[in-house]
Motif scaffolding. Structure first.
Motif, PDB file in Angstrom:
ATOM      1  N   ARG A 215       0.851  -1.190   0.000  1.00  0.00           N
ATOM      2  CA  ARG A 215       0.000   0.000   0.000  1.00  0.00           C
ATOM      3  C   ARG A 215       0.888   1.242   0.000  1.00  0.00           C
ATOM      4  N   LYS A 251       4.623   6.681   1.866  1.00  0.00           N
ATOM      5  CA  LYS A 251       4.810   5.769   2.991  1.00  0.00           C
ATOM      6  C   LYS A 251       4.236   4.416   2.582  1.00  0.00           C
ATOM      7  N   SER A 253       3.444   0.246   3.163  1.00  0.00           N
ATOM      8  CA  SER A 253       3.147  -0.766   4.174  1.00  0.00           C
ATOM      9  C   SER A 253       2.814  -2.074   3.464  1.00  0.00           C
ATOM     10  N   HIS A 255       0.739  -5.811   3.399  1.00  0.00           N
ATOM     11  CA  HIS A 255      -0.530  -6.385   3.865  1.00  0.00           C
ATOM     12  C   HIS A 255      -0.757  -7.740   3.205  1.00  0.00           C
ATOM     13  N   ASN A 266      -2.085  -6.521   8.597  1.00  0.00           N
ATOM     14  CA  ASN A 266      -0.990  -5.580   8.416  1.00  0.00           C
ATOM     15  C   ASN A 266       0.282  -6.205   8.969  1.00  0.00           C
ATOM     16  N   GLY A 268       3.938  -5.847  10.385  1.00  0.00           N
ATOM     17  CA  GLY A 268       4.834  -4.867  11.006  1.00  0.00           C
ATOM     18  C   GLY A 268       6.254  -4.990  10.471  1.00  0.00           C
ATOM     19  N   SER A 270       8.725  -2.415  11.303  1.00  0.00           N
ATOM     20  CA  SER A 270       9.513  -1.375  11.973  1.00  0.00           C
ATOM     21  C   SER A 270      10.880  -1.868  12.442  1.00  0.00           C
ATOM     22  N   SER A 274      12.992  -0.563   6.212  1.00  0.00           N
ATOM     23  CA  SER A 274      11.780  -0.723   5.403  1.00  0.00           C
ATOM     24  C   SER A 274      11.253   0.587   4.834  1.00  0.00           C
TER      25      SER A 274
END
Length: 736
Positions: A215, A251, A253, A255, A266, A268, A270, A274
């Protein structure tokens, strides 16, 4: 006796003169009218049986697109899978893809280009057994893709993702927040498409019950707008998100959508580097997704495995480099989830084998040469197939080797550029071969030993045709400047006389990892160079420091200084060539497109004592104006490296211009914005420097369409004649 010899000499001389005078000159109409077009092979798909392949053909008599199946070994057409004449409402096909079990075909029609790699299209699914034709969507959609068993198709539409169930004919929307210039689900944004080289940012797992996707939140990415003039009274504006160096990126992400539960998880990220997610790919295990992640500098790549059942992840491999790590599509998972990876970590690009935990098993290839393409792994024989420069950096050959690194075999024997398209079971490969003096030849080979089985196609007719033209050989050599031995080629006039003095016209691109000096067949620019050579110009091309295929250190030494060492090398090479007795050192020019235009501008401005003219087409004039992913990979950000950006910008050197300068750009260039040329123009005007320039309305980075290329190269040719020539005629040739 002397009389007989004299008579024989005169006959031979007159015969040679007659042959030479009978030869045709190359014209721009020839080049851009298709006179030198090569025959090729339509994109083929190897069938799983390993003995057959399919090709998309066009039957001119029936006025229909057909998908035909051929036998590898004999070349005989075995059957026609479908004809567009049998498909109501479809006049022609643009492309096709098989489902994994080869029971269905995904057919593309009516494609509309968006950017370089992306398009919108109307797509159908054709069931080869039932002969049923199903429209995937009434809308024009992006990147439709079968799941593994061919029961569903996922696709992008209006920045959201959808799944069509081919059994029930029901379509389900699985994301809902997509919005233009804001949120994109499963399709890459502009900068990912251009610089990471992919559009489809979603992937089905092997079981076909999970869909992973990236995304993109573009909310904070600055907008760029271009006027589109067309023929209306008021121009339109094309507005899109384009992050320039140092500005915010989308940004991203990760999924995973579960088809059964209809829930999205979602993942993670962090704990990893990434900032970018340049690749996602499911492994051989249904629930394990791989993702390649990298930081903003792109000098660290994390390969992680994500467990889709628990939504947990782990770092499997980390690759680091003081400069940057290239992203490739070479990651290949074997049946036990061990994997193949390519890396420059020993100083040259080579193949490595890791187990499923990321432990290095062995370095498969080694040596002071580059692996330039990875073709695949045959699970039955344990052999890896690849292309490399082992036979010289300007050449390419196809090889195979065991995963242990033993029993390497060279599978192609002709010196030049060889590539391989392998059958699904690695029994055969189709070799595409060309060299500087041989147009493309296609032949079928045994993949185990490289033995040729049959010739498929050649361009012998073009070879015969070119014998009637004034063509000069492309002479390959090296030139040593600034302590480095650089690859070079030269094209001399057909009637070259070493006692005469000729103008020199240099061509280059020079971008990181690029290669212009290569033993391969001609492109349109090569024919233009031949045309100039027949008019009395010597053409030279030198691949300087920063270009590719000569090792990691040679390629990456321009880090943080794009345009510094490359310019030094072109100026030094021009000086050295200008010292040759047959080169007029007062008439040396240089030209290039895109990065090459950036270089040509810098060379003329900074090499005023060497170059008397330059042509810059669609140039970057300051890396501050170019996108984040490409520019920061080599320069970091302008906030961190202001001097690297500004000291090597042509805009910073306009006051040094003394020679003749032609600047050309397309007004609708979404890649290198016309802003680059406008800023350089303003700097030149304020420095009171005269120059020539041209803007092609509504043309993109390629500057083509209709009569555009012919017009452009007439302009370039006239400029060469006017500035480097003595009394050459101005081009008045009209389009035939």
């Amino acid at each position: 006796m002397k009389t007989k010899n004299l008579t024989r000499f005169l006959v031979l001389f007159l015969t040679a003169t007659t042959i030479l005078s009978a030869q045709q000159d190359i014209t721009l109409n020839d080049i851009y009218g298709g006179a030198f077009r090569t025959e090729g092979l339509d994109a083929l798909r190897s069938l799983k049986n390993g003995t057959e392949y399919s090709v998309l053909n066009y039957d001119r008599d029936a006025k229909a697109s057909t998908i035909d199946v051929y036998n590898y070994k004999t070349g005989k057409k075995e059957r026609t899978l479908l004809s567009s004449n049998d498909l109501p409402g479809i006049d022609y096909l643009i492309s096709y893809e098989f489902s994994d079990d080869e029971s269905k075909l995904l057919l593309a029609t009516k494609l509309e280009q968006i950017y370089r790699r992306s398009s919108l299209g109307t797509y159908y699914v054709y069931d080869l057994k039932s002969k049923d034709l199903t429209l995937v969507s009434e809308n024009q959609i992006q990147e439709p893709t079968f799941n593994k068993n061919g029961s569903k198709v996922a696709y992008g539409y209006n920045n959201n993702l959808y799944i069509k169930d081919l059994k029930s004919d029901a379509t389900k929307q699985i994301t809902f927040d997509g919005k233009k210039n804001s949120i994109i689900n499963g399709i890459t944004d502009w900068v990912y498409e251009e610089e990471f080289g992919f559009v489809r940012a979603f992937d089905w797992n092997n079981a076909g019950n999970k869909l992973a996707f990236i995304r993109f939140d573009e909310t904070d990415v600055p907008r760029f707008s271009m006027d589109v003039y067309k023929e209306t009274l008021y121009p339109d504006q094309q507005v899109f998100k384009y992050p320039k160096a140092g500005d915010p990126n989308a940004k991203v992400s990760l999924h995973i959508y579960d088809v059964t539960s209809e829930k999205t998880s979602n993942i993670g990220l962090s704990d990893y580097n990434s900032y970018y997610i340049p690749r996602i790919q499911w492994t051989k295990q249904d629930n394990i997704l791989s993702a390649q992640l990298t930081n903003r500098y792109q000098n660290t790549v994390d390969l992680i495995f994500v467990d889709a059942e628990t939504n947990t992840s782990k770092l499997v491999l980390q690759e680091k480099d003081d400069a940057y790590v290239d992203i490739t599509d070479n990651l290949t998972f074997l049946n036990d989830n061990s994997f193949i990876w390519t890396s420059e970590k020993d100083g040259w690009n080579h193949i490595y084998l890791y187990d499923k935990t990321g432990k290095l098993q062995n370095q498969v290839t080694k040596g002071d040469w580059e692996v330039t393409n990875y073709y695949g792994f045959d699970q039955k024989t344990g052999r890896i197939y690849y292309q490399s420069t082992e036979n010289g950096s300007i050449n390419r050959d196809v090889y195979s080797v065991l995963s242990s690194g033993k029993n390497k075999a060279r599978l192609t024997q002709n010196t030049g550029s060889n590539s391989g398209a392998f059958s699904a079971d690695y029994t055969y490969f189709i070799n595409t071969f060309s060299s500087a003096d041989t147009p493309y030849k296609f032949s079928l080979h045994n993949a185990l030993n490289g033995k040729e089985i049959r010739e498929i196609a050649s361009n012998d007719a073009l070879v015969t045709k070119l014998k009637n033209y004034n063509m000069s050989p492309k002479e390959f050599s090296t030139i040593t400047v600034n302590g480095n031995e650089l690859n070079m080629y030269m094209i001399k006039p057909k009637n070259f006389d070493p006692n005469k003095s000729y103008p020199l016209f240099m061509y280059q691109y020079s971008g990181p990892g690029s290669q212009n000096v290569a033993n391969r067949w001609n492109g349109a620019n090569d024919y233009w160079h031949q045309m100039l050579a027949q008019e009395g110009y010597v053409i030279a091309c030198v691949d300087g420091r920063g270009t590719g295929l000569k090792g990691r250190d040679f390629k990456k030494m321009t880090q943080k200084e794009l345009g510094k060492y490359e310019v030094e090398d072109q100026i030094a090479a021009a000086k050295k060539l200008g010292a040759l007795p047959f080169i007029d050192a007062n008439r040396i020019g240089i030209w290039g497109w895109s990065y090459g235009g950036f270089m040509a501008s810098n060379c003329l401005f900074q090499g005023a004592d060497t170059f008397s003219m330059a042509i810059a087409v669609a140039p970057v004039t300051s890396w501050r104006f170019y996108d984040t992913i490409y520019t920061e990979r080599y320069m970091t950000t302008p906030q961190e490296n202001a001097t690297g950006y500004d000291n090597n910008s042509p805009i910073s050197h306009v006051e040094k211009l003394e020679g003749d300068f032609l600047l050309v750009h397309g007004s609708a260039d979404d890649n290198v914005h016309v802003q680059n040329t406008m800023r350089l123009v303003e700097a030149l005007v304020q420095a009171d420097k005269q120059f020539d320039w041209a803007i092609y309305p509504d043309k993109n980075h390629g500057i083509y369409g209709g009569n555009t290329r012919l017009h452009l190269f007439k302009k370039l040719t006239n400029f060469v004649y006017d500035t480097l020539g003595e009394s050459q005629p101005v081009m008045t040739e009209t389009k035939k």
